[in-house]
Design an enzyme around this catalytic site. Structure first.
Site, PDB file in Angstrom:
ATOM      1  N   ARG A 138       2.058  14.172  12.083  1.00  0.00           N
ATOM      2  CA  ARG A 138       2.319  15.521  11.566  1.00  0.00           C
ATOM      3  C   ARG A 138       1.552  16.556  12.388  1.00  0.00           C
ATOM      4  O   ARG A 138       2.031  17.628  12.669  1.00  0.00           O
ATOM      5  CB  ARG A 138       1.916  15.622  10.095  1.00  0.00           C
ATOM      6  CG  ARG A 138       3.124  15.637   9.188  1.00  0.00           C
ATOM      7  CD  ARG A 138       2.731  15.659   7.765  1.00  0.00           C
ATOM      8  NE  ARG A 138       1.737  14.599   7.505  1.00  0.00           N
ATOM      9  CZ  ARG A 138       1.375  14.198   6.311  1.00  0.00           C
ATOM     10  NH1 ARG A 138       1.892  14.755   5.250  1.00  0.00           N
ATOM     11  NH2 ARG A 138       0.489  13.240   6.139  1.00  0.00           N
TER      12      ARG A 138
ATOM     13  N   HIS B 230       8.966  -8.712   5.712  1.00  0.00           N
ATOM     14  CA  HIS B 230       7.801  -7.894   5.313  1.00  0.00           C
ATOM     15  C   HIS B 230       6.523  -8.750   5.234  1.00  0.00           C
ATOM     16  O   HIS B 230       5.930  -8.894   4.163  1.00  0.00           O
ATOM     17  CB  HIS B 230       8.066  -7.203   3.961  1.00  0.00           C
ATOM     18  CG  HIS B 230       7.191  -5.998   3.737  1.00  0.00           C
ATOM     19  ND1 HIS B 230       7.586  -4.905   3.012  1.00  0.00           N
ATOM     20  CD2 HIS B 230       5.920  -5.720   4.139  1.00  0.00           C
ATOM     21  CE1 HIS B 230       6.617  -4.001   2.975  1.00  0.00           C
ATOM     22  NE2 HIS B 230       5.580  -4.484   3.659  1.00  0.00           N
TER      23      HIS B 230
ATOM     24  N   GLU C  55      14.509  -3.814   0.202  1.00  0.00           N
ATOM     25  CA  GLU C  55      13.974  -5.190   0.218  1.00  0.00           C
ATOM     26  C   GLU C  55      14.091  -5.839  -1.156  1.00  0.00           C
ATOM     27  O   GLU C  55      13.917  -5.156  -2.164  1.00  0.00           O
ATOM     28  CB  GLU C  55      12.501  -5.141   0.651  1.00  0.00           C
ATOM     29  CG  GLU C  55      12.353  -4.656   2.082  1.00  0.00           C
ATOM     30  CD  GLU C  55      10.907  -4.391   2.462  1.00  0.00           C
ATOM     31  OE1 GLU C  55       9.995  -4.765   1.704  1.00  0.00           O
ATOM     32  OE2 GLU C  55      10.697  -3.802   3.519  1.00  0.00           O
TER      33      GLU C  55
ATOM     34  N   GLY D  67      -2.359   6.390  12.719  1.00  0.00           N
ATOM     35  CA  GLY D  67      -3.495   6.325  11.794  1.00  0.00           C
ATOM     36  C   GLY D  67      -4.318   5.094  12.139  1.00  0.00           C
ATOM     37  O   GLY D  67      -4.338   4.658  13.291  1.00  0.00           O
ATOM     38  N   ARG D  68      -4.949   4.520  11.107  1.00  0.00           N
ATOM     39  CA  ARG D  68      -5.823   3.359  11.362  1.00  0.00           C
ATOM     40  C   ARG D  68      -5.047   2.203  11.983  1.00  0.00           C
ATOM     41  O   ARG D  68      -5.467   1.606  12.971  1.00  0.00           O
ATOM     42  CB  ARG D  68      -6.464   2.889  10.045  1.00  0.00           C
ATOM     43  CG  ARG D  68      -7.588   3.763   9.586  1.00  0.00           C
ATOM     44  CD  ARG D  68      -8.029   3.377   8.209  1.00  0.00           C
ATOM     45  NE  ARG D  68      -7.089   3.890   7.222  1.00  0.00           N
ATOM     46  CZ  ARG D  68      -7.445   4.446   6.067  1.00  0.00           C
ATOM     47  NH1 ARG D  68      -8.718   4.518   5.742  1.00  0.00           N
ATOM     48  NH2 ARG D  68      -6.551   4.901   5.219  1.00  0.00           N
ATOM     49  N   ILE D  69      -3.877   1.892  11.398  1.00  0.00           N
ATOM     50  CA  ILE D  69      -3.107   0.748  11.909  1.00  0.00           C
ATOM     51  C   ILE D  69      -2.499   1.092  13.267  1.00  0.00           C
ATOM     52  O   ILE D  69      -2.523   0.285  14.195  1.00  0.00           O
ATOM     53  CB  ILE D  69      -2.018   0.330  10.892  1.00  0.00           C
ATOM     54  CG1 ILE D  69      -2.668  -0.154   9.587  1.00  0.00           C
ATOM     55  CG2 ILE D  69      -1.120  -0.751  11.478  1.00  0.00           C
ATOM     56  CD1 ILE D  69      -1.695  -0.430   8.456  1.00  0.00           C
TER      57      ILE D  69
ATOM     58  N   ASP E  82      10.206  -5.408  10.317  1.00  0.00           N
ATOM     59  CA  ASP E  82       9.496  -6.154   9.278  1.00  0.00           C
ATOM     60  C   ASP E  82       9.763  -5.549   7.901  1.00  0.00           C
ATOM     61  O   ASP E  82       9.381  -6.121   6.891  1.00  0.00           O
ATOM     62  CB  ASP E  82       7.985  -6.128   9.565  1.00  0.00           C
ATOM     63  CG  ASP E  82       7.172  -6.964   8.576  1.00  0.00           C
ATOM     64  OD1 ASP E  82       7.579  -8.122   8.304  1.00  0.00           O
ATOM     65  OD2 ASP E  82       6.146  -6.469   8.058  1.00  0.00           O
TER      66      ASP E  82
ATOM     67  N   GLY F 286       6.380  -0.019   9.377  1.00  0.00           N
ATOM     68  CA  GLY F 286       5.924   0.979   8.396  1.00  0.00           C
ATOM     69  C   GLY F 286       6.640   0.783   7.075  1.00  0.00           C
ATOM     70  O   GLY F 286       6.249  -0.053   6.249  1.00  0.00           O
ATOM     71  N   ARG F 287       7.712   1.546   6.894  1.00  0.00           N
ATOM     72  CA  ARG F 287       8.537   1.397   5.693  1.00  0.00           C
ATOM     73  C   ARG F 287      10.005   1.490   6.090  1.00  0.00           C
ATOM     74  O   ARG F 287      10.369   2.296   6.955  1.00  0.00           O
ATOM     75  CB  ARG F 287       8.225   2.510   4.682  1.00  0.00           C
ATOM     76  CG  ARG F 287       6.982   2.272   3.867  1.00  0.00           C
ATOM     77  CD  ARG F 287       7.172   1.148   2.854  1.00  0.00           C
ATOM     78  NE  ARG F 287       5.982   0.882   2.060  1.00  0.00           N
ATOM     79  CZ  ARG F 287       5.037  -0.018   2.374  1.00  0.00           C
ATOM     80  NH1 ARG F 287       5.132  -0.736   3.461  1.00  0.00           N
ATOM     81  NH2 ARG F 287       4.000  -0.213   1.580  1.00  0.00           N
TER      82      ARG F 287
HETATM   83  C1  DGY Z   1       1.189  -2.458   2.818  1.00  0.00           C
HETATM   84  O1  DGY Z   1       0.029  -2.788   2.591  1.00  0.00           O
HETATM   85  O2  DGY Z   1       1.629  -1.340   2.613  1.00  0.00           O
HETATM   86  C2  DGY Z   1       2.063  -3.508   3.372  1.00  0.00           C
HETATM   87  O3  DGY Z   1       3.320  -3.040   3.655  1.00  0.00           O
HETATM   88  C3  DGY Z   1       2.108  -4.664   2.410  1.00  0.00           C
HETATM   89  O4  DGY Z   1       2.162  -5.808   3.163  1.00  0.00           O
END
Ligand code: DGY
Length: 326
Positions: free
Chosen positions: A177, A281, A263, A155-157, A258, A233-234
């Site tokens: 996807r 994070h 967390e 995506g953007r990031i 990260d 990401g997550r």
């Molecule tokens: C977000 O913006 O989702 C980042 O994980 C927060 O730092």
């Protein structure tokens, strides 16, 4: 109970200090740092028209606020807010995309370099005096030269990371996807195929049910004994116990993380592993970027109460037509 005519904004849980100050300049603010709704009087609960939150907002809290119109999420990933549930109740949700893209991409690239070239261990070697006592830091097992980075979540990031990595001369591939029609990077139809064809698997995908534990033992096996996992990401996207096993047993070589499943708790087994770089994070965590994020939360709330179009409503709110109050 507030006496001014500004809408009452509930700031739920820990929140960025600059962002809190900005909300305070524009609205009446009640900061519930404890996350305990029991601390709110019934009158206050009835007055709250907006919530600002960084992280998890339980549906029960949303449901306990009868006048709630909008939730401003501080962060681009809004998996902590049930935006579908909000939409069913006619509550809009906004997040903070774009303003953090470049910062997160910078951190992701730094994490790649740290993990591949062991810069955290090399720094400790210099700082501790071991260089003088024991000699040069050992040559690193890995280099970026000739490597392929597979991005999960272009995506953007993801694109901002890919743009940066291109200048390092690495090959880029991705899995989403669905295949993008606007990029030339090779697409892999499954995460396992991406892992198979990459040296470094870099996760940028958002959290939520569709990505939950998607990076599992099978994907890690496909990445292989020379493979490196990077996650900005997550944490929920990785099967963390499977990752720890893979790092301990050499199923993959190393990981730069990260984000984590629970967390701020990081399992001790993971903390004890030398072949990991662990960050708390911080991908977007510069003061400049966090100010922009806080301002965007406040701008969305201001626009909502002025009857203007929201700047960054999340897709679930857009689908429900919750893009302005008017
Ligand atoms: C977000 O913006 O989702 C980042 O994980 C927060 O730092």
């Amino acid at each position: 109970m507030p006496t001014s005519t500004q809408p009452l904004v509930l700031v739920y849980g820990p929140y960025n200090a600059d962002g809190l100050a900005e909300l305070g300049r524009r609205f009446d603010v009640r900061h519930l740092a404890s996350r305990d709704p029991g601390e709110l009087s019934e009158a206050e609960r009835g007055e709250v028209r907006a919530v600002a939150v960084a992280g998890h907002l339980p549906n029960a809290v949303m449901d306990a606020l009868p006048a709630l119109e909008i939730v401003g999420h501080f962060g681009v990933g809004y998996d902590g807010v049930d935006a579908r549930h909000a939409a069913e109740r006619g509550i809009a949700v906004t997040n903070t995309p774009d303003v953090l893209t470049e910062e997160v991409a910078d951190t992701a690239v730094a994490l790649v370099l740290m993990t591949v070239r062991e810069l955290h261990h090399a720094e400790a070697h210099a700082r501790s005096g071991e260089w003088e006592r024991k000699g040069a830091y050992p040559l690193t097992r890995f280099s970026l030269r000739g490597k392929t980075v597979g991005i999960m979540g272009l995506g953007r990031i993801g694109l901002a990371i890919a743009r940066r990595l291109e200048s390092f001369g690495v090959a880029i591939r991705y899995h989403n996807r669905s295949e993008r029609t606007d990029v030339a990077y090779p697409y892999d139809p499954s995460l396992e195929a991406l892992a198979q064809s990459s040296d470094i698997l870099l996760n940028v995908a958002p959290g939520g049910a569709s990505t939950d534990k998607a990076i599992d033992a099978g994907v890690l096996r496909a990445l292989g004994p020379d493979g490196i996992l990077i996650n900005v990401g997550r944490g929920s996207t990785v099967d963390e116990p499977a990752l720890i096993d893979a790092l301990e047993q050499g199923t993959i070589a190393a990981a730069g993380l990260d984000v984590f499943a629970d967390e701020p708790r990081i399992p001790e087994r993971l903390r004890n592993l030398r072949n990991t770089v662990l960050l708390p994070h911080v991908a977007s965590a510069s003061r400049d970027t966090r100010i922009l994020m806080g301002n965007l939360v406040a701008d969305n709330l201001s626009r909502w109460f002025a009857g203007e179009a929201l700047e960054t409503p999340v897709p679930e709110s857009q689908d429900a037509g919750l893009t302005s109050r008017a």
